[in-house]
Design a protein around this motif. Structure first.
Motif, PDB file in Angstrom:
ATOM      1  N   VAL A  51       0.824  -1.213   0.000  1.00  0.00           N
ATOM      2  CA  VAL A  51       0.000   0.000   0.000  1.00  0.00           C
ATOM      3  C   VAL A  51       0.856   1.259   0.000  1.00  0.00           C
ATOM      4  CG1 VAL A  51      -1.657   1.347   1.350  1.00  0.00           C
ATOM      5  CG2 VAL A  51      -2.010  -1.093   1.033  1.00  0.00           C
ATOM      6  N   LEU A  52       1.910   1.281   0.774  1.00  0.00           N
ATOM      7  CA  LEU A  52       2.739   2.484   0.874  1.00  0.00           C
ATOM      8  C   LEU A  52       3.351   2.884  -0.458  1.00  0.00           C
ATOM      9  CD1 LEU A  52       4.471   2.021   4.331  1.00  0.00           C
ATOM     10  CD2 LEU A  52       2.519   3.462   3.740  1.00  0.00           C
ATOM     11  N   ASP A  53       3.579   1.906  -1.331  1.00  0.00           N
ATOM     12  CA  ASP A  53       4.157   2.206  -2.643  1.00  0.00           C
ATOM     13  C   ASP A  53       3.255   3.093  -3.493  1.00  0.00           C
ATOM     14  OD1 ASP A  53       6.277   0.564  -1.931  1.00  0.00           O
ATOM     15  OD2 ASP A  53       5.492  -1.180  -3.020  1.00  0.00           O
ATOM     16  N   ILE A  54       1.955   3.079  -3.246  1.00  0.00           N
ATOM     17  CA  ILE A  54       1.015   3.852  -4.069  1.00  0.00           C
ATOM     18  C   ILE A  54       0.280   4.948  -3.306  1.00  0.00           C
ATOM     19  CG2 ILE A  54       0.647   2.093  -5.831  1.00  0.00           C
ATOM     20  CD1 ILE A  54      -1.757   1.149  -4.323  1.00  0.00           C
ATOM     21  N   MET A  55       0.563   5.103  -2.026  1.00  0.00           N
ATOM     22  CA  MET A  55      -0.162   6.090  -1.205  1.00  0.00           C
ATOM     23  C   MET A  55       0.051   7.528  -1.659  1.00  0.00           C
ATOM     24  SD  MET A  55      -2.420   5.267   0.877  1.00  0.00           S
ATOM     25  CE  MET A  55      -2.694   6.897   1.528  1.00  0.00           C
ATOM     26  N   LYS A  56       1.199   7.859  -2.210  1.00  0.00           N
ATOM     27  CA  LYS A  56       1.460   9.256  -2.563  1.00  0.00           C
ATOM     28  C   LYS A  56       0.493   9.762  -3.627  1.00  0.00           C
ATOM     29  CE  LYS A  56       5.093   8.163  -5.852  1.00  0.00           C
ATOM     30  NZ  LYS A  56       6.470   8.292  -6.195  1.00  0.00           N
ATOM     31  N   ASN A  57      -0.067   8.877  -4.431  1.00  0.00           N
ATOM     32  CA  ASN A  57      -1.022   9.268  -5.475  1.00  0.00           C
ATOM     33  C   ASN A  57      -2.476   9.054  -5.067  1.00  0.00           C
ATOM     34  OD1 ASN A  57       1.097   9.855  -7.296  1.00  0.00           O
ATOM     35  ND2 ASN A  57       1.323   7.680  -7.711  1.00  0.00           N
ATOM     36  N   ALA A  60      -7.892   8.641  -1.126  1.00  0.00           N
ATOM     37  CA  ALA A  60      -8.634   7.991  -0.047  1.00  0.00           C
ATOM     38  C   ALA A  60      -8.409   6.479  -0.067  1.00  0.00           C
ATOM     39  CB  ALA A  60     -10.128   8.272  -0.177  1.00  0.00           C
ATOM     40  N   VAL A  61      -8.407   5.901   1.126  1.00  0.00           N
ATOM     41  CA  VAL A  61      -8.410   4.455   1.303  1.00  0.00           C
ATOM     42  C   VAL A  61      -9.804   4.102   1.804  1.00  0.00           C
ATOM     43  CG1 VAL A  61      -7.452   2.499   2.569  1.00  0.00           C
ATOM     44  CG2 VAL A  61      -5.944   4.358   1.833  1.00  0.00           C
ATOM     45  N   LYS A  73      -6.690   0.240  12.152  1.00  0.00           N
ATOM     46  CA  LYS A  73      -5.478   0.256  12.973  1.00  0.00           C
ATOM     47  C   LYS A  73      -4.242  -0.008  12.126  1.00  0.00           C
ATOM     48  CE  LYS A  73      -7.628  -1.157  17.317  1.00  0.00           C
ATOM     49  NZ  LYS A  73      -7.727  -2.232  18.328  1.00  0.00           N
ATOM     50  N   GLN A  74      -4.362  -0.933  11.174  1.00  0.00           N
ATOM     51  CA  GLN A  74      -3.242  -1.238  10.295  1.00  0.00           C
ATOM     52  C   GLN A  74      -2.886  -0.022   9.437  1.00  0.00           C
ATOM     53  OE1 GLN A  74      -3.836  -4.793   7.981  1.00  0.00           O
ATOM     54  NE2 GLN A  74      -1.679  -4.959   7.493  1.00  0.00           N
ATOM     55  N   CYS A  75      -3.906   0.682   8.957  1.00  0.00           N
ATOM     56  CA  CYS A  75      -3.669   1.910   8.186  1.00  0.00           C
ATOM     57  C   CYS A  75      -2.909   2.937   9.024  1.00  0.00           C
ATOM     58  CB  CYS A  75      -4.993   2.509   7.714  1.00  0.00           C
ATOM     59  SG  CYS A  75      -5.806   1.610   6.378  1.00  0.00           S
ATOM     60  N   LEU A  76      -3.306   3.085  10.267  1.00  0.00           N
ATOM     61  CA  LEU A  76      -2.614   4.037  11.143  1.00  0.00           C
ATOM     62  C   LEU A  76      -1.169   3.608  11.379  1.00  0.00           C
ATOM     63  CD1 LEU A  76      -5.383   4.868  13.773  1.00  0.00           C
ATOM     64  CD2 LEU A  76      -4.719   6.176  11.736  1.00  0.00           C
ATOM     65  N   ILE A  80      -0.873   6.086   7.344  1.00  0.00           N
ATOM     66  CA  ILE A  80      -1.859   6.648   6.428  1.00  0.00           C
ATOM     67  C   ILE A  80      -2.652   7.680   7.211  1.00  0.00           C
ATOM     68  CG2 ILE A  80      -3.910   6.160   5.047  1.00  0.00           C
ATOM     69  CD1 ILE A  80      -2.704   3.322   4.591  1.00  0.00           C
ATOM     70  N   PRO A  81      -2.726   8.917   6.727  1.00  0.00           N
ATOM     71  CA  PRO A  81      -3.445   9.965   7.468  1.00  0.00           C
ATOM     72  C   PRO A  81      -4.913   9.596   7.708  1.00  0.00           C
ATOM     73  CG  PRO A  81      -2.187  10.899   5.642  1.00  0.00           C
ATOM     74  CD  PRO A  81      -2.151   9.410   5.474  1.00  0.00           C
ATOM     75  N   LYS A  82      -5.394   9.875   8.909  1.00  0.00           N
ATOM     76  CA  LYS A  82      -6.789   9.556   9.263  1.00  0.00           C
ATOM     77  C   LYS A  82      -7.778  10.154   8.274  1.00  0.00           C
ATOM     78  CE  LYS A  82      -6.176   9.195  14.238  1.00  0.00           C
ATOM     79  NZ  LYS A  82      -6.531   9.764  15.543  1.00  0.00           N
ATOM     80  N   GLU A  83      -7.476  11.357   7.792  1.00  0.00           N
ATOM     81  CA  GLU A  83      -8.416  12.026   6.896  1.00  0.00           C
ATOM     82  C   GLU A  83      -8.508  11.345   5.530  1.00  0.00           C
ATOM     83  OE1 GLU A  83      -4.490  14.217   6.904  1.00  0.00           O
ATOM     84  OE2 GLU A  83      -5.881  13.591   8.462  1.00  0.00           O
TER      85      GLU A  83
END
Length: 108
Positions: A51-57, A60-61, A73-76, A80-83
């Protein structure tokens, strides 16, 4: 057009896809711990570690799983920003406050 990652490939995910909820979104990836490398709706599912490889683009998740607390919790833990984390179902817990406007914005 919003760039989204959909996390959780099960009944809720299928309901949203059949309902056309993400037709105006650019789906960057489907994520599921137990279904990595499977193909759903033309997308190859990835595992959470990618997931981190594509988060910059990503705008929303969207968590479409009944295991939303664990995934949240895994996202946090992945920073990954809460917003950017969206749970489209109404959930009454201390973890989440439902915001229909976020879901509407993603679906526009």
């Amino acid at each position: 057009m919003k760039n989204i990652i959909i996390w959780g490939i099960g009944k809720r995910f299928n309901r949203y896809m059949r309902g056309g909820y993400f037709l105006s979104c650019n789906i960057l990836a489907l994520v599921d711990t137990h279904k990595a490398n499977e193909v759903h709706y033309g997308y190859t599912v990835i595992g959470p570690q990618k997931v981190l490889d594509i988060m910059k683009n990503c705008d929303a998740v969207v968590i479409t799983s009944t295991s939303y607390i664990e995934i949240y919790k895994q996202c946090l833990r992945l920073n990954i920003p809460k917003e950017k984390i969206v749970i489209p179902d109404y959930i009454e817990t201390d973890y989440f406050v439902f915001n229909i406007e976020i879901v509407k914005q993603i679906s526009e």
